[in-house]
Scaffold this motif. Structure first.
Motif, PDB file in Angstrom:
ATOM      1  N   LYS A  94      16.970  36.574  46.883  1.00 56.81           N
ATOM      2  CA  LYS A  94      16.999  35.119  46.708  1.00 56.81           C
ATOM      3  C   LYS A  94      16.687  34.730  45.268  1.00 56.81           C
ATOM      4  O   LYS A  94      17.346  33.873  44.676  1.00 56.81           O
ATOM      5  CB  LYS A  94      15.995  34.455  47.652  1.00 56.81           C
ATOM      6  N   GLU A  95      15.662  35.350  44.697  1.00 56.00           N
ATOM      7  CA  GLU A  95      15.247  35.026  43.330  1.00 56.00           C
ATOM      8  C   GLU A  95      16.277  35.459  42.292  1.00 56.00           C
ATOM      9  O   GLU A  95      16.372  34.863  41.222  1.00 56.00           O
ATOM     10  CB  GLU A  95      13.905  35.697  43.025  1.00 56.00           C
ATOM     11  N   SER A  96      17.047  36.504  42.614  1.00 50.81           N
ATOM     12  CA  SER A  96      18.018  37.047  41.655  1.00 50.81           C
ATOM     13  C   SER A  96      19.406  36.424  41.788  1.00 50.81           C
ATOM     14  O   SER A  96      20.288  36.682  40.974  1.00 50.81           O
ATOM     15  CB  SER A  96      18.138  38.566  41.839  1.00 50.81           C
ATOM     16  N   LYS A  97      19.589  35.604  42.837  1.00 51.95           N
ATOM     17  CA  LYS A  97      20.920  35.061  43.134  1.00 51.95           C
ATOM     18  C   LYS A  97      21.522  34.281  41.972  1.00 51.95           C
ATOM     19  O   LYS A  97      22.711  34.429  41.661  1.00 51.95           O
ATOM     20  CB  LYS A  97      20.840  34.175  44.377  1.00 51.95           C
ATOM     21  N   MET A  98      20.727  33.452  41.308  1.00 49.20           N
ATOM     22  CA  MET A  98      21.239  32.647  40.197  1.00 49.20           C
ATOM     23  C   MET A  98      21.488  33.488  38.955  1.00 49.20           C
ATOM     24  O   MET A  98      22.441  33.275  38.223  1.00 49.20           O
ATOM     25  CB  MET A  98      20.250  31.519  39.875  1.00 49.20           C
ATOM     26  N   LYS A  99      20.617  34.462  38.740  1.00 42.91           N
ATOM     27  CA  LYS A  99      20.741  35.323  37.563  1.00 42.91           C
ATOM     28  C   LYS A  99      21.901  36.304  37.695  1.00 42.91           C
ATOM     29  O   LYS A  99      22.588  36.603  36.720  1.00 42.91           O
ATOM     30  CB  LYS A  99      19.431  36.086  37.354  1.00 42.91           C
ATOM     31  N   PHE A 100      22.113  36.792  38.901  1.00 40.79           N
ATOM     32  CA  PHE A 100      23.130  37.815  39.133  1.00 40.79           C
ATOM     33  C   PHE A 100      24.212  37.306  40.083  1.00 40.79           C
ATOM     34  O   PHE A 100      24.065  37.395  41.306  1.00 40.79           O
ATOM     35  CB  PHE A 100      22.502  39.079  39.717  1.00 40.79           C
ATOM     36  N   PRO A 101      25.294  36.761  39.565  1.00 44.32           N
ATOM     37  CA  PRO A 101      26.380  36.253  40.408  1.00 44.32           C
ATOM     38  C   PRO A 101      27.132  37.387  41.109  1.00 44.32           C
ATOM     39  O   PRO A 101      27.132  38.526  40.643  1.00 44.32           O
ATOM     40  CB  PRO A 101      27.287  35.539  39.405  1.00 44.32           C
ATOM     41  N   THR A 102      27.761  37.071  42.235  1.00 47.61           N
ATOM     42  CA  THR A 102      28.582  38.065  42.934  1.00 47.61           C
ATOM     43  C   THR A 102      30.077  37.781  42.741  1.00 47.61           C
ATOM     44  O   THR A 102      30.903  38.497  43.270  1.00 47.61           O
ATOM     45  CB  THR A 102      28.253  38.091  44.442  1.00 47.61           C
ATOM     46  N   PHE A 103      30.415  36.736  41.987  1.00 46.03           N
ATOM     47  CA  PHE A 103      31.782  36.412  41.577  1.00 46.03           C
ATOM     48  C   PHE A 103      32.732  36.195  42.759  1.00 46.03           C
ATOM     49  O   PHE A 103      33.178  37.149  43.393  1.00 46.03           O
ATOM     50  CB  PHE A 103      32.350  37.501  40.664  1.00 46.03           C
ATOM     51  N   SER A 104      33.046  34.940  43.019  1.00 47.00           N
ATOM     52  CA  SER A 104      33.916  34.585  44.138  1.00 47.00           C
ATOM     53  C   SER A 104      35.322  35.155  43.991  1.00 47.00           C
ATOM     54  O   SER A 104      36.007  35.403  44.983  1.00 47.00           O
ATOM     55  CB  SER A 104      33.993  33.057  44.270  1.00 47.00           C
ATOM     56  N   ASN A 105      35.762  35.362  42.751  1.00 45.76           N
ATOM     57  CA  ASN A 105      37.123  35.858  42.521  1.00 45.76           C
ATOM     58  C   ASN A 105      37.206  37.380  42.506  1.00 45.76           C
ATOM     59  O   ASN A 105      38.288  37.948  42.334  1.00 45.76           O
ATOM     60  CB  ASN A 105      37.664  35.309  41.193  1.00 45.76           C
ATOM     61  N   LEU A 106      36.081  38.061  42.684  1.00 42.64           N
ATOM     62  CA  LEU A 106      36.063  39.525  42.666  1.00 42.64           C
ATOM     63  C   LEU A 106      36.538  40.065  44.008  1.00 42.64           C
ATOM     64  O   LEU A 106      36.095  39.629  45.060  1.00 42.64           O
ATOM     65  CB  LEU A 106      34.635  40.007  42.380  1.00 42.64           C
ATOM     66  N   ASN A 107      37.469  41.032  43.984  1.00 40.86           N
ATOM     67  CA  ASN A 107      37.952  41.668  45.206  1.00 40.86           C
ATOM     68  C   ASN A 107      38.331  43.105  44.886  1.00 40.86           C
ATOM     69  O   ASN A 107      39.482  43.412  44.609  1.00 40.86           O
ATOM     70  CB  ASN A 107      39.143  40.914  45.791  1.00 40.86           C
ATOM     71  N   GLY A 108      37.325  43.982  44.922  1.00 38.29           N
ATOM     72  CA  GLY A 108      37.566  45.374  44.571  1.00 38.29           C
ATOM     73  C   GLY A 108      38.523  46.076  45.506  1.00 38.29           C
ATOM     74  O   GLY A 108      39.317  46.912  45.081  1.00 38.29           O
ATOM     75  N   LEU A 109      38.471  45.747  46.796  1.00 41.29           N
ATOM     76  CA  LEU A 109      39.343  46.408  47.767  1.00 41.29           C
ATOM     77  C   LEU A 109      40.816  46.135  47.476  1.00 41.29           C
ATOM     78  O   LEU A 109      41.648  47.032  47.517  1.00 41.29           O
ATOM     79  CB  LEU A 109      38.998  45.931  49.186  1.00 41.29           C
ATOM     80  N   LYS A 110      41.127  44.903  47.165  1.00 41.23           N
ATOM     81  CA  LYS A 110      42.520  44.509  46.925  1.00 41.23           C
ATOM     82  C   LYS A 110      42.965  44.742  45.485  1.00 41.23           C
ATOM     83  O   LYS A 110      44.101  45.158  45.228  1.00 41.23           O
ATOM     84  CB  LYS A 110      42.698  43.025  47.279  1.00 41.23           C
ATOM     85  N   ASN A 111      42.061  44.504  44.533  1.00 38.84           N
ATOM     86  CA  ASN A 111      42.490  44.459  43.127  1.00 38.84           C
ATOM     87  C   ASN A 111      42.029  45.593  42.215  1.00 38.84           C
ATOM     88  O   ASN A 111      42.429  45.629  41.060  1.00 38.84           O
ATOM     89  CB  ASN A 111      42.020  43.139  42.504  1.00 38.84           C
ATOM     90  N   ARG A 112      41.181  46.497  42.714  1.00 40.34           N
ATOM     91  CA  ARG A 112      40.647  47.516  41.797  1.00 40.34           C
ATOM     92  C   ARG A 112      41.756  48.331  41.136  1.00 40.34           C
ATOM     93  O   ARG A 112      41.827  48.431  39.921  1.00 40.34           O
ATOM     94  CB  ARG A 112      39.682  48.460  42.524  1.00 40.34           C
ATOM     95  N   LYS A 113      42.638  48.898  41.935  1.00 41.09           N
ATOM     96  CA  LYS A 113      43.707  49.731  41.363  1.00 41.09           C
ATOM     97  C   LYS A 113      44.722  48.904  40.574  1.00 41.09           C
ATOM     98  O   LYS A 113      45.070  49.260  39.450  1.00 41.09           O
ATOM     99  CB  LYS A 113      44.395  50.534  42.465  1.00 41.09           C
ATOM    100  N   PRO A 114      45.212  47.779  41.143  1.00 37.32           N
ATOM    101  CA  PRO A 114      46.143  46.957  40.364  1.00 37.32           C
ATOM    102  C   PRO A 114      45.557  46.491  39.036  1.00 37.32           C
ATOM    103  O   PRO A 114      46.258  46.453  38.027  1.00 37.32           O
ATOM    104  CB  PRO A 114      46.419  45.773  41.299  1.00 37.32           C
ATOM    105  N   SER A 115      44.263  46.135  39.019  1.00 34.49           N
ATOM    106  CA  SER A 115      43.657  45.655  37.769  1.00 34.49           C
ATOM    107  C   SER A 115      43.529  46.776  36.747  1.00 34.49           C
ATOM    108  O   SER A 115      43.656  46.549  35.543  1.00 34.49           O
ATOM    109  CB  SER A 115      42.285  45.019  38.037  1.00 34.49           C
ATOM    110  N   GLU A 116      43.284  48.003  37.216  1.00 32.44           N
ATOM    111  CA  GLU A 116      43.221  49.152  36.310  1.00 32.44           C
ATOM    112  C   GLU A 116      44.582  49.368  35.650  1.00 32.44           C
ATOM    113  O   GLU A 116      44.662  49.590  34.435  1.00 32.44           O
ATOM    114  CB  GLU A 116      42.812  50.415  37.074  1.00 32.44           C
ATOM    115  N   PHE A 117      45.641  49.322  36.462  1.00 30.39           N
ATOM    116  CA  PHE A 117      46.992  49.486  35.933  1.00 30.39           C
ATOM    117  C   PHE A 117      47.322  48.369  34.947  1.00 30.39           C
ATOM    118  O   PHE A 117      47.872  48.611  33.872  1.00 30.39           O
ATOM    119  CB  PHE A 117      48.024  49.492  37.069  1.00 30.39           C
TER     120      PHE A 117
END
Length: 350
Positions: A94-117
């Motif tokens: 809870k205390e770290s939530k503001m300091k450390f975002p989880t990024f709503s646009n992040l999607n490693g499952l779908k985009n990790r490989k395509p983004s690397e390419f």
């Protein structure tokens, strides 16, 4: 202790609710291409973190994991290897939530490989065009992958335009693209680029410059790439040159063996028929089909499980407050198969 890596590891343990091992957490962050890890990332709503720390070593993970235990943020259950987040751990999240975002646009499952390419193609193209603009023919490429080098050469030739036209259009589209993301993120993206006689910064160098956690900068950059992919996929006509950078990379999300199965699946063959054609166990084919269901928004669930069965499984999972297949199966007895339960959990995770 107060690092982004610690935060994300603890957050994933929190999402797994003591139903997966510490090894499962490591495999998720590493991005292991196995049916179990891929399915879990979807079932437990942690798909955004799939593979975001692909270069993390087991020693780094274990060290951070043990530190979380020693600090009282995690406690091991009677079943060895399984952990749950403590009240102290929840407070840290809870205390770290503001300091450390989880990024709503992040999607490693779908985009990790395509983004690397995409990044490999774009960064080398950018470097090449920058050197062409200054009539520099020989330079050390930032990407050593011969496949990427060949792609850039072929793409430049296929444009059939004068050097000046290529340079102008490429930079105009890049400026337009970066206007679609926050200024701070656009600046971070630009810092990573290598031009003529100047090299881009690494995530660690940028972290030192910005006085930020280097794990956070690393994930921020991935989130930026995922945002860029989304913009290009939705507005290809607005970026005629840059849209070629995402051609033939979006299918890279599935494992190669699953893609082979998909050919038969799309022809309407049953699990048994595909198993016989491919010489693989039926359970392996089922793994592939669950993978398709995760990635395909229009997946035909009705081929394998009725609406009534879907609702029954989902209701049971919610009532039991678990995603454990065995617990759900025991509650429903022999009314449904494990395969049907897994498909229903995909539906539940949408």
């Amino acid at each position: 202790m107060n690092s982004y890596l610690s935060y994300i590891i603890l957050y994933v343990f929190y999402k797994y609710k003591g139903e997966r091992t510490s090894q499962a957490v490591y495999y998720l962050l590493k991005g292991k291409q196995s049916a179990q890890v891929i399915q879990d990332s979807h079932f437990f709503h942690v798909y955004k973190f799939f593979g975001i720390f692909s270069l993390i070593q087991i020693e780094q993970f274990e060290s951070t994991h043990q530190e979380l235990v020693l600090n009282g943020y995690l406690v091991e259950l009677e079943q060895k290897g399984y952990y749950i987040v403590t009240e102290l751990g929840n407070q840290f999240l809870k205390e770290s939530k503001m300091k450390f975002p989880t990024f709503s646009n992040l999607n490693g499952l779908k985009n990790r490989k395509p983004s690397e390419f995409f990044w490999k193609r774009y960064s080398l193209f950018f470097q090449t065009v920058s050197n062409l603009n200054k009539n520099i023919r020989y330079f050390k490429p930032v990407q050593q992958d011969q496949q990427i080098i060949n792609w850039v050469k072929t793409s430049i030739l296929s444009l059939k335009k004068k050097k000046e036209e290529i340079v102008k259009q490429f930079f105009e589209e890049t400026v337009k693209l970066l206007k679609g993301i926050p200024t701070e993120e656009a600046n971070l993206f630009s810092k990573r680029l290598s031009g003529s006689n100047e090299f881009g910064l690494t995530s660690q160098q940028i972290a030192l410059e910005l006085d930020e956690d280097h794990w956070l900068v690393h994930v921020r950059f991935q989130a930026i790439l995922h945002s860029i992919l989304s913009i290009l996929n939705k507005n290809k006509s607005s970026f005629p040159m840059l849209s070629i950078f995402i051609e033939q990379i979006n299918q890279q999300t599935s494992t190669q063996t699953a893609l082979e199965t998909k050919k038969y699946f799309e022809k309407g063959l049953t699990v048994k028929e595909i198993s016989q054609r491919r010489g693989l166990k039926e359970s392996t084919i089922e793994d592939h089909i669950v993978e398709f269901a995760i990635y395909d928004l229009d997946f035909p669930f009705e081929r394998f499980v009725t609406v009534e069965e879907l609702n029954k499984i989902i209701e049971t999972s919610r009532n039991l407050k678990t995603l454990k297949l065995r617990s759900i199966k025991e509650s429903l007895h022999d009314d449904v198969s494990y395969f049907q339960i897994r498909l229903a959990l995909v539906k539940l995770g949408e």
